[in-house]
Design an enzyme around this catalytic site. Structure first.
Site, short mmCIF file in Angstrom:
data_model
loop_
_atom_site.label_atom_id
_atom_site.label_comp_id
_atom_site.label_asym_id
_atom_site.label_seq_id
_atom_site.Cartn_x
_atom_site.Cartn_y
_atom_site.Cartn_z
CB VAL A 28 -1.04 0.05 1.17
CG1 VAL A 28 -2.06 -1.07 1.05
CG2 VAL A 28 -0.35 0.05 2.53
CG ASN A 63 -7.06 -5.03 7.31
OD1 ASN A 63 -7.42 -4.97 8.49
ND2 ASN A 63 -6.12 -5.89 6.90
CB SER A 115 -6.42 1.70 16.08
OG SER A 115 -6.03 1.36 17.39
CE1 TYR A 155 -1.46 0.74 14.43
CE2 TYR A 155 -2.34 1.45 16.54
CZ TYR A 155 -2.41 0.63 15.42
OH TYR A 155 -3.43 -0.29 15.31
CB ALA A 174 -0.11 10.63 14.70
CE LYS A 208 -4.12 1.64 12.43
NZ LYS A 208 -4.68 0.95 11.26
CB ILE A 228 -8.58 -7.71 17.39
CG1 ILE A 228 -9.58 -6.54 17.48
CG2 ILE A 228 -9.13 -8.86 16.56
CD1 ILE A 228 -10.91 -6.84 18.14
#
Ligand code: NAI
Length: 252
Positions: A61, A87, A139, A153, A155, A157, A186
């Site tokens: 991606v 995702n 998240s 992470y 920031a 998300k 999860i």
């Protein structure tokens, strides 16, 4: 009637894999994409073995050319993408003192810009057809939770929430809905990583403090993604739904 097509990034394992299986079960043709070739091919094979329709394409991606090529192929071959599930994500533990520009950039490039690239590629044809649904994976760390040593992470998300809202506002008039999910704890390779996340013991230890008293499973996020992409959510856009067993509404 022709089959709808869903493209899912990071679909070789974890939440992405569960999402591929969930969409396949309700009759979608699945373009399983990932940087993990073996795992991605296995997911496509598993779907085909169960009577479904799926194929694998290697897709990073962070590579606009790869995203554009794989989506362009769907436009040509199948008339267009019906659903994008953005995702793919990484969560690397990096204390602030060691947070180089490069470390910051790679997480933001995958977790935030990767979502944008998937949406950008699919929407020209969606606009022509005046239909489509995009679901991005954020998240709890982007929604309401602070995660120490994961500021890039968190920031990225949180950025996904803004991206979802902006895209929803821009694309709603063309019949395209854009929503997100914000998973809690999860059970996947990400959360089980001792190095970068909680690891098995710490993850399991969280269960009693979650209102539903357990760690979530990938298919429980996949089902919500499926709902948001479906007609059942036809009047929902610009929203990011927490899928966290009640973790973030608990007091004390
Ligand atoms: P995972 O580690 O099992 O899966 C992540 C997937 O993303 C893998 O298939 C991986 O190969 C792929 N990926 C990584 N970099 C990529 C790239 N550059 N291009 C394409 N694919 C790439 O983790 P999980 O948990 O299934 O993660 C899925 C999403 O859910 C991620 O965005 C993650 O941040 C998010 N999430 C997960 C939570 C959890 O507790 N497991 C909590 C909140 C959010």
């Amino acid at each position: 009637m022709t089959k709808p097509t869903a493209i899912i990034s990071g679909a070789g394992i974890g939440i992405g894999r569960a999402t591929a299986l969930a969409f396949a079960r309700v009759g979608y043709r699945i373009c399983v994409t990932d940087i993990l070739e073996t795992e991605g091919k296995q997911v496509a094979e598993e779907i085909k073995a169960g009577g479904g329709d799926a194929y694998f394409r290697k897709l990073d991606v962070t590579r606009s050319d790869q995203v554009d090529d794989v989506v362009g192929e769907i436009d040509k071959q199948y008339g267009g993408v019906d659903v994008v599930v953005a995702n793919a994500g990484i969560a690397h533990k990096v204390p602030l003192a060691q947070m180089s520009d490069a470390k910051w950039d790679i997480t933001v490039d995958i977790d935030l810009k990767g979502v944008f690239r998937m949406a950008r590629a699919a929407t020209p044809r969606m606009r022509e057809r005046r239909k489509g649904a995009i679901v991005a994976v954020s998240s709890i760390s982007g929604m309401s939770y602070g995660w120490a040593e994961h500021v890039h992470y968190s920031a990225a998300k949180a950025g996904v929430l803004g991206l979802v809202r902006g895209l929803a506002a821009e694309l709603g008039g063309d019949g395209i809905r854009v929503n997100g999910v914000a998973p809690g704890f999860i059970r996947t390779a990400q959360s089980l990583s001792e190095e970068h996340s909680m690891g098995e013991a710490r993850l399991v230890a969280q269960a009693p403090s979650i209102p539903l008293r357990r760690i979530g499973e990938p298919d429980e996020v996949a089902d919500v993604i499926l709902f948001l992409a479906s007609d059942a959510a036809r009047y929902v856009t610009g929203q990011t739904l927490l899928v966290d067993g009640g973790l973030t509404i608990k007091q004390g």
